[in-house]
Design a protein around this motif. Structure first.
Motif, PDB file in Angstrom:
ATOM      1  N   GLN A   1      41.642  39.836  43.518  1.00  9.30           N
ATOM      2  CA  GLN A   1      42.800  39.178  42.990  1.00  9.30           C
ATOM      3  C   GLN A   1      43.806  39.835  42.557  1.00  9.30           C
ATOM      4  O   GLN A   1      43.308  40.846  41.871  1.00  9.30           O
TER       5      GLN A   1
ATOM      6  N   SER B   1      45.180  34.301  42.541  1.00  6.99           N
ATOM      7  CA  SER B   1      43.923  33.850  41.802  1.00  6.99           C
ATOM      8  C   SER B   1      43.129  32.735  42.255  1.00  6.99           C
ATOM      9  O   SER B   1      43.878  31.857  42.958  1.00  6.99           O
ATOM     10  N   THR B   2      41.888  32.819  42.606  1.00  6.84           N
ATOM     11  CA  THR B   2      41.154  31.607  43.076  1.00  6.84           C
ATOM     12  C   THR B   2      41.266  30.366  42.381  1.00  6.84           C
ATOM     13  O   THR B   2      41.061  29.117  42.798  1.00  6.84           O
TER      14      THR B   2
ATOM     15  N   LYS C   1      30.303  42.845  28.156  1.00  2.21           N
ATOM     16  CA  LYS C   1      30.366  41.475  29.068  1.00  2.21           C
ATOM     17  C   LYS C   1      30.290  41.791  30.310  1.00  2.21           C
ATOM     18  O   LYS C   1      30.883  42.831  30.989  1.00  2.21           O
TER      19      LYS C   1
ATOM     20  N   ARG D   1      40.711  33.706  30.210  1.00  3.25           N
ATOM     21  CA  ARG D   1      40.770  32.884  29.044  1.00  3.25           C
ATOM     22  C   ARG D   1      41.917  32.993  28.044  1.00  3.25           C
ATOM     23  O   ARG D   1      42.363  34.352  28.004  1.00  3.25           O
TER      24      ARG D   1
ATOM     25  N   ARG E   1      43.149  35.707  36.316  1.00  2.00           N
ATOM     26  CA  ARG E   1      43.353  35.151  34.708  1.00  2.00           C
ATOM     27  C   ARG E   1      41.889  34.827  34.170  1.00  2.00           C
ATOM     28  O   ARG E   1      40.840  34.548  34.712  1.00  2.00           O
TER      29      ARG E   1
HETATM   30  C1  BTN Z   1      37.429  34.983  30.596  1.00  2.00           C
HETATM   31  O1  BTN Z   1      38.234  35.276  30.037  1.00  2.00           O
HETATM   32  O2  BTN Z   1      36.307  35.359  30.192  1.00  2.00           O
HETATM   33  C2  BTN Z   1      37.209  34.273  32.045  1.00  2.00           C
HETATM   34  C3  BTN Z   1      37.407  34.979  33.199  1.00  2.00           C
HETATM   35  C4  BTN Z   1      37.392  34.200  34.276  1.00  2.00           C
HETATM   36  C5  BTN Z   1      37.633  35.148  35.623  1.00  2.00           C
HETATM   37  C6  BTN Z   1      37.779  34.321  36.923  1.00  2.00           C
HETATM   38  S1  BTN Z   1      37.575  35.494  38.487  1.00  2.00           S
HETATM   39  C7  BTN Z   1      37.561  33.783  39.344  1.00  2.00           C
HETATM   40  C8  BTN Z   1      38.658  32.993  38.614  1.00  2.00           C
HETATM   41  N1  BTN Z   1      40.017  33.294  38.975  1.00  2.00           N
HETATM   42  C9  BTN Z   1      40.821  33.765  38.054  1.00  2.00           C
HETATM   43  O3  BTN Z   1      41.654  33.951  38.142  1.00  2.00           O
HETATM   44  N2  BTN Z   1      39.928  33.554  36.739  1.00  2.00           N
HETATM   45  C10 BTN Z   1      38.632  33.197  37.316  1.00  2.00           C
END
Ligand code: BTN
Length: 307
Positions: free
Chosen positions: A108, A84-85, A178, A114, A112
């Motif tokens: 990735q 994950s970044t 979304k 929210r 992840r």
């Molecule tokens: C959400 O749940 O709407 C938020 C999503 C966020 C995804 C981004 S992709 C780059 C960064 N790395 C991750 O693991 N998650 C965020």
């Protein structure tokens, strides 16, 4: 430029097929090295046609190599694949890279979202984390997320004339579906924000709608491939100066203009509670003000919002 980027540049500069031998000679490396890097690029989603005559770049629209970002090059950490970044951003901060870093991944394997959700992160999407250090109190950190969402939605509106709208707190929807999510993590020192990691996932050339029916992507909406580099550059050109001259009042006003939450009947869900009501406004810290059935107003600071 590393070897892979040099090979890519040679292919990009030629309309025709380039032989492995020509690349090898120009760069002074072995043919096996050329072959290995080309295979890795193909695997990461770059459209290179490989034949007995050599290699040809088929689509030159959609790459994310750091050297293509001009003056931002030195701040970019690019990986083809990572977990994950967000994790890489944290690691970089631990190593002392604290200021204005940009972490980009093509894929990735542990993306992840929210509230502990998974963010499916296949080839073609934009997955980026920004490490930022605005001089603001921690209670204004939510406003930085709202700013990022507003600037990304505005980028999509300007570049593609898409009706991108922000849904509280910081999702971006197009036609109710979304297209972008933002995740943030902050570190506080004393009563100041030390740094904030903003993770942005944007469905660009990945057909997110095929695995998540409530999602959409830019390529599905426009029926063509678009450049992730141009989108990220367009976004950063708006977001970075706005963060430097951070003004919460402007953030709220701009968010209000393109939001699709206010005026709607909503339900806000957190891991341990639910609040329902009509969304009437956001407050100066980015909290959503709800009018409940009994007429009372409450403010919710975080949660998942269902329209
Ligand atoms: C959400 O749940 O709407 C938020 C999503 C966020 C995804 C981004 S992709 C780059 C960064 N790395 C991750 O693991 N998650 C965020």
């Amino acid at each position: 430029m590393n070897l892979r980027q040099q090979i890519y540049t040679i292919l990009r500069e030629s309309e025709d097929i380039v032989s492995g031998e020509a690349i090898r000679k120009e760069l002074g490396v072995s043919r096996v090295a050329v072959w290995k890097h080309i295979q890795a690029m193909i695997k990461s989603g770059i459209d290179i046609k490989s034949s007995t005559k050599g290699y040809q770049l088929k689509s030159r629209e959609d790459t994310l190599f750091p050297h293509e970002f001009g003056i931002r090059n030195d701040r970019i950490h690019f990986r083809e694949e990572l977990s994950s970044t967000m994790d890489t951003a944290k690691e970089l901060v631990r190593k002392g890279y604290e200021k204005n870093r940009i972490i980009i991944a093509l894929k990735q394997n542990c993306g992840r979202g929210r509230l502990q959700r998974e963010w499916i992160s296949g080839t073609g999407g934009l997955y980026v984390s920004l490490v930022v250090n605005p001089a603001i109190p921690p209670q204004e950190a939510n406003m930085v997320n709202l700013l990022a969402a507003t600037e990304m939605a505005s980028t999509l509106r300007t570049m593609f004339a898409l009706d991108a709208r922000v849904k509280w707190p910081n999702d971006i929807l197009i036609d109710g579906k979304k297209i972008c999510g933002i995740l943030s993590q902050m570190e506080i020192e004393g009563n100041q924000l030390d740094y904030l990691i903003l993770g942005i996932g944007l469905n660009v050339n990945n057909r997110a709608e095929q695995s998540v029916p409530t999602a959409t992507s830019i390529s599905a909406l426009l029926n063509r491939t678009v450049s992730r580099k141009d989108i990220l550059t367009g976004f950063l050109d708006r977001f970075e100066p706005a963060l430097e001259h951070f003004d919460p009042v402007t953030v709220i006003n701009e968010w209000r203009k393109i939001n699709c939450t206010i005026g709607k009947q909503v339900e806000i869900v957190t891991s341990n509670e639910r609040q329902a009501g009509k969304a009437v406004d956001i407050d100066e810290q980015g909290g959503l003000v709800l009018q409940q059935e009994n007429g009372q107003h409450i403010t919710v600071l975080y949660g998942d919002c269902f329209h």
